[in-house]
Design a protein around this motif. Structure first.
Motif, mmCIF file in Angstrom:
data_model
loop_
_atom_site.group_PDB
_atom_site.id
_atom_site.type_symbol
_atom_site.label_atom_id
_atom_site.label_comp_id
_atom_site.label_asym_id
_atom_site.label_seq_id
_atom_site.Cartn_x
_atom_site.Cartn_y
_atom_site.Cartn_z
ATOM 1 N N ILE A 69 0.846 -1.202 0.000
ATOM 2 C CA ILE A 69 0.000 0.000 0.000
ATOM 3 C C ILE A 69 0.876 1.245 0.000
ATOM 4 N N LYS A 70 1.889 1.242 0.858
ATOM 5 C CA LYS A 70 2.799 2.393 0.925
ATOM 6 C C LYS A 70 3.541 2.589 -0.402
ATOM 7 N N THR A 71 3.973 1.494 -1.003
ATOM 8 C CA THR A 71 4.654 1.579 -2.304
ATOM 9 C C THR A 71 3.716 2.173 -3.344
ATOM 10 N N PHE A 72 2.463 1.731 -3.355
ATOM 11 C CA PHE A 72 1.457 2.284 -4.265
ATOM 12 C C PHE A 72 1.298 3.777 -4.046
ATOM 13 N N GLU A 73 1.108 4.183 -2.778
ATOM 14 C CA GLU A 73 0.872 5.596 -2.461
ATOM 15 C C GLU A 73 2.066 6.487 -2.790
ATOM 16 N N ASN A 74 3.271 5.926 -2.736
ATOM 17 C CA ASN A 74 4.474 6.699 -3.019
ATOM 18 C C ASN A 74 4.947 6.585 -4.461
ATOM 19 N N SER A 75 4.231 5.820 -5.267
ATOM 20 C CA SER A 75 4.658 5.615 -6.660
ATOM 21 C C SER A 75 4.494 6.895 -7.476
ATOM 22 N N PRO A 76 5.400 7.136 -8.403
ATOM 23 C CA PRO A 76 5.283 8.309 -9.274
ATOM 24 C C PRO A 76 3.964 8.337 -10.060
ATOM 25 N N ALA A 77 3.480 7.177 -10.484
ATOM 26 C CA ALA A 77 2.235 7.125 -11.267
ATOM 27 C C ALA A 77 1.046 7.594 -10.426
ATOM 28 N N TYR A 78 0.965 7.156 -9.168
ATOM 29 C CA TYR A 78 -0.136 7.568 -8.298
ATOM 30 C C TYR A 78 -0.022 9.052 -7.954
ATOM 31 N N LYS A 79 1.179 9.506 -7.662
ATOM 32 C CA LYS A 79 1.380 10.926 -7.350
ATOM 33 C C LYS A 79 1.005 11.800 -8.548
ATOM 34 N N GLN A 80 1.336 11.350 -9.749
ATOM 35 C CA GLN A 80 0.974 12.089 -10.956
ATOM 36 C C GLN A 80 -0.547 12.108 -11.130
ATOM 37 N N PHE A 81 -1.201 10.974 -10.872
ATOM 38 C CA PHE A 81 -2.655 10.907 -10.955
ATOM 39 C C PHE A 81 -3.284 11.929 -10.006
ATOM 40 N N ILE A 82 -2.801 11.985 -8.774
ATOM 41 C CA ILE A 82 -3.332 12.937 -7.796
ATOM 42 C C ILE A 82 -3.134 14.374 -8.290
ATOM 43 N N ALA A 83 -1.929 14.679 -8.751
ATOM 44 C CA ALA A 83 -1.641 16.035 -9.224
ATOM 45 C C ALA A 83 -2.560 16.437 -10.382
ATOM 46 N N GLN A 84 -2.870 15.493 -11.259
ATOM 47 C CA GLN A 84 -3.705 15.783 -12.424
ATOM 48 C C GLN A 84 -5.189 15.876 -12.081
ATOM 49 N N ASN A 85 -5.613 15.300 -10.961
ATOM 50 C CA ASN A 85 -7.043 15.212 -10.666
ATOM 51 C C ASN A 85 -7.512 15.968 -9.426
ATOM 52 N N LYS A 86 -6.627 16.335 -8.517
ATOM 53 C CA LYS A 86 -7.064 16.925 -7.252
ATOM 54 C C LYS A 86 -7.819 18.247 -7.433
ATOM 55 N N GLY A 87 -7.624 18.886 -8.556
ATOM 56 C CA GLY A 87 -8.336 20.134 -8.820
ATOM 57 C C GLY A 87 -9.833 19.970 -8.994
ATOM 58 N N ILE A 88 -10.298 18.766 -9.296
ATOM 59 C CA ILE A 88 -11.734 18.536 -9.474
ATOM 60 C C ILE A 88 -12.370 17.850 -8.259
ATOM 61 N N TRP A 89 -11.566 17.594 -7.227
ATOM 62 C CA TRP A 89 -12.068 16.923 -6.024
ATOM 63 C C TRP A 89 -12.475 17.944 -4.970
ATOM 64 N N GLU A 90 -13.633 17.716 -4.383
ATOM 65 C CA GLU A 90 -14.049 18.527 -3.238
ATOM 66 C C GLU A 90 -13.438 17.939 -1.970
ATOM 67 N N LYS A 91 -13.526 16.603 -1.858
ATOM 68 C CA LYS A 91 -12.950 15.919 -0.697
ATOM 69 C C LYS A 91 -12.696 14.457 -1.044
ATOM 70 N N THR A 92 -11.836 13.841 -0.222
ATOM 71 C CA THR A 92 -11.511 12.422 -0.389
ATOM 72 C C THR A 92 -11.527 11.742 0.968
ATOM 73 N N LEU A 93 -11.715 10.448 0.940
ATOM 74 C CA LEU A 93 -11.625 9.619 2.134
ATOM 75 C C LEU A 93 -10.905 8.346 1.745
ATOM 76 N N ILE A 94 -9.836 8.004 2.472
ATOM 77 C CA ILE A 94 -9.082 6.781 2.203
ATOM 78 C C ILE A 94 -9.112 5.926 3.462
ATOM 79 N N VAL A 95 -9.535 4.675 3.302
ATOM 80 C CA VAL A 95 -9.607 3.732 4.419
ATOM 81 C C VAL A 95 -8.826 2.480 4.036
#
Length: 132
Positions: free
Chosen positions: A100-126
């Motif tokens: 899970i930590k490797t996924f969260e720290n991966s460049p691909a996931y970080k890039q996805f967040i950077a490209q999409n966080k502008g359209i998010w009002e809020k998130t919840l991760i469990v």
């Protein structure tokens, strides 16, 4: 070694190779031990094309990040509420917390967040264990 012995040896080697190939093809997939649920609420006015691009982008992470054992997603269903707390849910499974930590720290996931966080009002991760 005579020709007959070489023939038997070759047959045995081929049969063993075939058996190992079949075992590999039909052995159970990697067993998921951990899960992560990611809930997203989009900002008001976000176009459906942007939501679809978000969904496709998240889904593609399964193919880019080998630690993801399985991935599914969907829109939330709340039949008796006019407004849902979250619009979509992403469900990922992993073998370990380290994955899970490797996924969260991966460049691909970080890039996805950077490209999409502008359209998010809020998130919840469990994160949770998967019960047998």
């Amino acid at each position: 070694m005579n020709a007959k012995s070489k023939g038997y040896t070759l047959v045995i080697v081929l049969m063993c190779s075939f058996a190992l190939t079949i075992y590999g093809a039909y052995s159970p997939a990697r067993k998921a031990q951990k899960q992560q649920v990611v809930c997203i609420k989009f900002k008001k006015g976000v176009e459906s094309a942007a939501v679809e691009q978000h969904m496709n982008g998240f889904a593609s992470l399964k193919h880019e990040i080998p630690q993801v054992v399985n991935y599914t997603s969907g829109k939330t269903i709340l039949p008796n509420q006019a407004v849902a707390d979250y619009d979509v849910v992403h469900y990922l499974t992993f073998q370990s917390e380290a994955d899970i930590k490797t996924f969260e720290n991966s460049p691909a996931y970080k890039q996805f967040i950077a490209q999409n966080k502008g359209i998010w009002e809020k998130t919840l991760i469990v994160n949770a264990d998967i019960r047998p």
